[in-house]
Design a protein around this motif. Structure first.
Motif, short mmCIF file in Angstrom:
data_model
loop_
_atom_site.label_atom_id
_atom_site.label_comp_id
_atom_site.label_asym_id
_atom_site.label_seq_id
_atom_site.Cartn_x
_atom_site.Cartn_y
_atom_site.Cartn_z
N PRO A 30 36.07 56.01 37.61
CA PRO A 30 37.00 55.60 38.97
C PRO A 30 36.29 54.75 39.71
N GLU A 31 34.84 54.72 39.61
CA GLU A 31 34.04 53.25 39.63
C GLU A 31 33.75 52.11 38.64
N ALA A 32 34.26 51.66 37.65
CA ALA A 32 34.40 51.31 37.06
C ALA A 32 35.11 49.45 37.11
N GLY B 115 31.23 44.04 41.34
CA GLY B 115 30.09 44.04 42.43
C GLY B 115 28.93 43.72 40.99
N GLY B 116 28.88 43.17 39.55
CA GLY B 116 28.12 42.75 38.31
C GLY B 116 27.59 44.11 37.73
N THR C 13 42.18 38.15 43.24
CA THR C 13 41.32 38.74 44.60
C THR C 13 40.37 40.13 44.78
N GLN C 14 40.41 40.82 43.62
CA GLN C 14 39.30 42.03 43.12
C GLN C 14 38.03 41.33 42.70
N GLY C 15 37.68 40.26 42.13
CA GLY C 15 36.88 39.87 41.70
C GLY C 15 37.25 39.70 40.22
N LEU C 16 38.12 40.05 39.77
CA LEU C 16 37.98 39.98 38.10
C LEU C 16 39.10 39.71 37.41
N ILE C 17 39.36 39.46 35.92
CA ILE C 17 39.92 38.73 35.15
C ILE C 17 40.08 39.58 34.63
#
Lengths: 362, 362
Positions: free
Chosen positions: B79-81, B87-88, B141-145
């Motif tokens: 769930p935290e992935a 967050g890097g 928008t979530q810092g992801l691709i």
């Protein structure tokens, strides 16, 4: 600057010597190949798969590995592509393996045979049912190595000038249909014709032929066949999920570094999925457009499917009796197909049935 | 030797300067990433897709780009992935986007929603229906691709201790089912439960829960659920063709050379097709084995499917009213699904129907 030239420069010091490990040297090697497509540029989905593949190889190698694509006929015509690759005239082709079934019927099994696997099925067979290795064991005898390179999905059953209501209506019908599909239709009374794509429209218009199969809505629409042969039959049971191939000259393949081999294989697998996705995205609107333009959708009569299935199975027994390549590969593919359909009938088919029934109409 | 260190060596001459073009320098850059999988190693098909992806990236870069895979929980729990990637903490994850639907329901649309697209449909939407770009507009928008990274095919509908004959039988049933599928089942009277995979068997055995869904035959067989809940329902209408994703930290992605980006994208697309092929190849034998081991196959009653479909559509209207991300993406996906099924019902479905009916029995 050419990396190879750089590496032969004798004046470099120790630090550079350390750089010249085989992996790095080969990863940066300049390679320039030619790919002869089995298809015209007008088939942007199929021809486009070769371009997508080549662009990916180029991007993944920083431009060091360039593959130039040529439409069928520009270097060699489609029927000669596998020989041209095996003979080293070009390094590779993007084609349908079944075009070469006249040389050996086993070629057909790389692509599709009547009542064979659907698109997901042949991918599963190729990648996790031993298909890629089994086909390559055969292709190696032809001086080739091949990787799946695109799928059209189940094709349509072609355009007919007259409605057909049973096998009896097929007697003497001249249909443009090639390969083993043509052999099966012949067993049902059809007179198969071999006609290039560009000649289909005038042949149907003049009545030189009575029916013609091509691909599916997106490609068929470009030929305008609905205007001269309104009955659009389905399914194209001779191509339930045809798989194209990237075929490469064996020596040229062996000359590539492991990195470049990995990039070629991965780009081929990417293009394999990408082409099916493109067809699936483009076909619905084309089907709508064709129906709006007068196409009359008709399922093949049940007795036509049943008779064709029996004829196909008889043919596979005949091929297998005299061709050990075909016998071995078909035994694997047939068993895999039957198991795939065992599973397919449960969740997939039930889900699809519900979704099709509940589709908003209009 | 580290390529980066080499390039900073100041003693090199002109010839080496010429070598240090951006393309070459970056193609050889050493990169070491960590990938946290959303899955345990026991799911060799799903977890294996991340390993296949990582091995391909390594091979295509001559070992210069290494991605180490970790099962869920070893670095962070599943769930935290997405937060860990954004967050890097790790560079990337291989996961199901819908696990994070609690943060924003739009996450679910990257994977599957009840009565959404089947496997071919979601691939077509992702790659040629604007899906990858649309999801990435949201993921940004979530810092992801993210890139599609595998599909299970239509899942099964789970294991039930008792037979169900209508919606009425669902009242108060405690079922292990997560996400939006759980919301839909809740509307039908089910009490959804969130239970990790490893706890499903004892919970069913003790009767703490009455039903549980997992994946499909190949994965389900490992849990042995047929021994404690014999009714095996289908289809898993909440996951008609769920697509996994490789999700990458946006800054880490941007730090890659164009060559490495191309290799990552291509390897992801390869793994995407490969995982489905593996499931399709493994599921039939597992289904046979489960049935031989006492599993009783049952289709969900028609009124359950109808009520679930109505509940799902109601939910999408509610989500869309308050969540513009969901509204935009679902509008695209729903329209694409309807068109996909328009086409699917013609050649594909008719071909599959014939092949299923003519499957050798036994």
């Amino acid at each position: 600057m050419k990396r190879r030239n750089f590496l032969t420069t004798a004046t470099l010091g120790a630090a550079v010597g350390a750089l010249a490990t085989p992996a790095l040297a080969q990863a940066a090697a300049k390679v320039s190949w030619r790919l002869t497509s089995g298809f015209p540029k007008s088939l942007d989905t199929i021809y486009g798969a070769a371009e997508t593949f080549a662009a990916t190889v180029k991007d993944a190698t920083g431009g060091n590995f360039e593959i130039q694509c040529f439409p069928a006929g520009e270097i060699v015509p489609m029927p000669e592509a596998s020989d041209a690759v095996a003979g080293g005239v070009v390094e590779m082709t993007h084609t349908a393996s079944y075009y070469y079934w006249g040389k050996n019927a086993a070629f057909a099994l790389g692509t599709a045979v009547p009542f064979g696997l659907n698109a997901r099925g042949i991918n599963a067979w190729h990648y996790h049912g031993g298909g890629v290795d089994m086909m390559n064991e055969f292709y190696a005898t032809q001086g080739l190595i091949g990787f799946p390179g695109g799928n059209t999905g189940c094709q349509m059953g072609g355009w007919w000038r007259k409605e057909i209501n049973s096998v009896a209506d097929l007697a003497g019908v001249k249909m443009r249909i090639a390969g083993i599909g043509g052999k099966v239709m012949e067993a049902l009374g059809v007179v198969p014709q071999q006609i290039p794509g560009g000649d289909i429209y005038p042949s149907l218009e003049r009545g030189t032929i009575d029916a013609a199969e091509w691909v599916g809505p997106y490609d068929d629409e470009k030929l305008g066949l609905n205007k001269v042969a309104p009955y659009y039959y389905y399914p194209g049971f001779w191509e339930g999920g045809p798989s194209l191939h990237f075929m490469i000259n064996m020596e040229k393949w062996n000359s590539l570094s492991p990195e470049y081999q990995a990039i070629v294989k991965t780009a081929a697998a990417m293009a394999n999925g990408d082409m099916l996705a493109k067809y699936d995205a483009r076909n619905p609107a084309a089907l709508r457009s064709l129906v709006a333009g007068g196409a009359l959708l008709r399922p093949y009569p049940q007795d036509v499917l049943d008779a064709a299935y029996a004829a196909a199975n008889k043919l596979y027994v005949e091929f297998s009796a005299t061709n050990p390549d075909f016998a071995k590969i078909w035994a694997s593919q047939e068993a895999f197909r039957n198991e795939a359909n065992l599973f397919n009938q449960v969740a997939e088919y039930t889900f699809d049935t519900f979704m099709i029934r509940n589709r908003p109409k209009g």
